[in-house]
Design an enzyme around this catalytic site. Structure first.
Site, PDB file in Angstrom:
ATOM      1  N   LYS A  85       0.492  -1.032  -0.432  1.00  0.00           N
ATOM      2  CA  LYS A  85      -0.518   0.181   0.342  1.00  0.00           C
ATOM      3  C   LYS A  85       1.330   1.198  -0.092  1.00  0.00           C
ATOM      4  O   LYS A  85       0.754   2.164  -0.446  1.00  0.00           O
ATOM      5  CB  LYS A  85      -0.901  -0.158   1.350  1.00  0.00           C
ATOM      6  CG  LYS A  85      -2.026  -0.929   0.796  1.00  0.00           C
ATOM      7  CD  LYS A  85      -3.707  -0.548   1.693  1.00  0.00           C
ATOM      8  CE  LYS A  85      -4.940  -1.697   1.998  1.00  0.00           C
ATOM      9  NZ  LYS A  85      -5.497  -1.023   2.397  1.00  0.00           N
ATOM     10  N   LYS A  99     -11.705  -2.273  -4.261  1.00  0.00           N
ATOM     11  CA  LYS A  99     -12.708  -0.708  -3.618  1.00  0.00           C
ATOM     12  C   LYS A  99     -11.901   0.672  -4.467  1.00  0.00           C
ATOM     13  O   LYS A  99     -12.789   1.326  -4.638  1.00  0.00           O
ATOM     14  CB  LYS A  99     -14.444  -0.686  -2.545  1.00  0.00           C
ATOM     15  CG  LYS A  99     -12.661  -0.779  -1.607  1.00  0.00           C
ATOM     16  CD  LYS A  99     -14.129  -0.816  -0.243  1.00  0.00           C
ATOM     17  CE  LYS A  99     -13.702  -1.538   0.605  1.00  0.00           C
ATOM     18  NZ  LYS A  99     -12.603  -1.428   1.903  1.00  0.00           N
ATOM     19  N   LYS A 120      -5.245  -7.900  -7.285  1.00  0.00           N
ATOM     20  CA  LYS A 120      -6.677  -7.832  -6.665  1.00  0.00           C
ATOM     21  C   LYS A 120      -8.076  -7.001  -7.224  1.00  0.00           C
ATOM     22  O   LYS A 120      -7.214  -5.915  -7.005  1.00  0.00           O
ATOM     23  CB  LYS A 120      -6.279  -8.279  -4.746  1.00  0.00           C
ATOM     24  CG  LYS A 120      -6.922  -7.412  -3.994  1.00  0.00           C
ATOM     25  CD  LYS A 120      -7.138  -7.741  -2.639  1.00  0.00           C
ATOM     26  CE  LYS A 120      -7.009  -6.613  -1.576  1.00  0.00           C
ATOM     27  NZ  LYS A 120      -7.804  -6.407  -0.509  1.00  0.00           N
TER      28      LYS A 120
END
Ligand code: AQP
Length: 332
Positions: free
Chosen positions: A111, A197, A194
């Site tokens: 991230k 959202k 992956k």
């Protein structure tokens, strides 16, 4: 009855990945567990969120969870930031967890990306807050996707170190529940990433509030390769996009890859994508309709979340108060 805790970030509209990897399993687990489900807004702000967007997404997330079948009467659904016990225990865990442990967390590396120095400190200590989320309820089982397994191992390390340092057997061991045939749903644009959202491309995912036309269009546009579908699962090796679409289909109908390929092997993607889109519309349209109905009654939704907060506090407050006493905090 074992107590389950699980959370989901209101960092966007929940996706098909969240549904197949987490929410659908939460719904099933309600039959034989005591479940505590949480919209983890504290986690969401580890990456900047526009306040208005966050508030809207939090409401939408709660509505979608209810629309998927989370039962707020028999179980507990609430917003993380409304229960202060999470923050109190997270601070204690910040002081128990070792920096070396956090340095090994692959999700932080993913991230934070290349610009690690510029990531928020919250993103770095996120796993400690996640450990606090679970241990504040003495939950023993946590349903998660494959990608969260490492964080649960850390939560167990933190519990063991707390118990050892303070000479108690206070926090129990947590067992991860990795459930469902499609544990990991991949992006529709890139089979190696992956489905998320918060992915900047809306075309990379199916949102749980997408209408029938949008779902069909996204599936039609999903990246594939020029070969027809193989008739055996071995034929999916090296074809991540094909594998992903077959995996989604398999998860929706409840068969393995082999079952789907026995029916659709040899077909071109045009035909298979049509069947997949029809299946998705069939499963997801009722969820989107129910979420819309719930969102039309904000006061009703708030009442459900307030009740959830009260129930969550009734469990977490005494546990976290005891943890504070064990640490040596005075309450004069
Ligand atoms: N693609 C996925 N396939 C299977 N499971 C998934 N989960 C998320 N994406 C997939 C599972 O959903 C649960 C809730 O996730 P989260 O919202 O707390 O965080 P996340 O894993 O970071 O989900 P996203 O959608 O990728 O959110 P953003 O974009 O904000 O990072 C977890 O159990 C997760 O495993």
């Amino acid at each position: 009855m074992q107590r389950i805790f699980s959370g989901i970030q209101p960092s966007g509209i929940p996706t098909l990945g969240n549904y197949l990897g987490a929410i659908r399993n939460w719904v099933d687990l309600q039959a034989d567990h005591e479940c505590i489900f949480c919209v983890v807004d504290l986690h969401a702000i580890t990456v900047f969120q526009d306040p208005k967007v966050l508030a809207t997404a939090t409401r939408e997330m709660a509505a979608v969870l209810l629309a998927c079948g989370i039962d707020p009467v028999r179980h507990t659904l609430f917003l993380q930031s409304t229960v202060r016990a999470h923050l109190q225990l997270a601070w204690i865990f910040n002081c128990v967890a070792r920096i070396g442990w956090l340095n090994r967390m692959t999700q932080f590396k993913d991230k934070a990306g290349k610009d690690r120095e510029n990531a928020s400190a919250g993103l770095y200590v996120y796993p400690n807050l996640m450990a606090a989320d679970i241990h504040a309820y003495h939950a023993t089982r946590v349903p998660v996707g494959e990608d969260q397994k490492q964080h649960l191992e850390l939560a167990n390390d933190i519990a063991q170190k707390f118990n050892h340092d303070y000479g108690v057997e206070f926090f129990p061991n947590i067992e991860p529940l990795i459930l469902g045939p499609a544990a990991r749903v991949m992006s529709l644009r890139d089979g190696s990433k992956k489905m998320s959202k918060s992915d900047p491309s809306d075309q990379s995912r199916i949102n749980l509030n997408d209408d029938a036309d949008t779902i069909s269009l996204k599936i039609r546009r999903a990246k594939t390769d020029p070969e027809p579908l193989p008739s055996e699962p071995e034929g999916l090796v090296g074809r991540p996009e094909a594998r992903n679409l077959v995996g989604i289909y398999a998860a929706l109908v409840g068969t393995g890859h082999a079952g789907v390929l026995a029916e659709h092997g040899g077909k071109g993607f045009g035909q298979f994508k049509q069947a997949l889109a029809d299946l998705l519309v069939d499963k997801l349209a009722p969820i989107a309709a129910e979420a819309t109905r719930l969102l039309a009654d904000p006061a009703g939704l708030d009442a459900i979340l307030r009740q959830g907060k009260e129930r969550a506090e009734a469990i977490a407050d005494p546990i976290v108060t005891e943890a504070e006493r064990l640490v040596g905090f005075l309450r004069p």
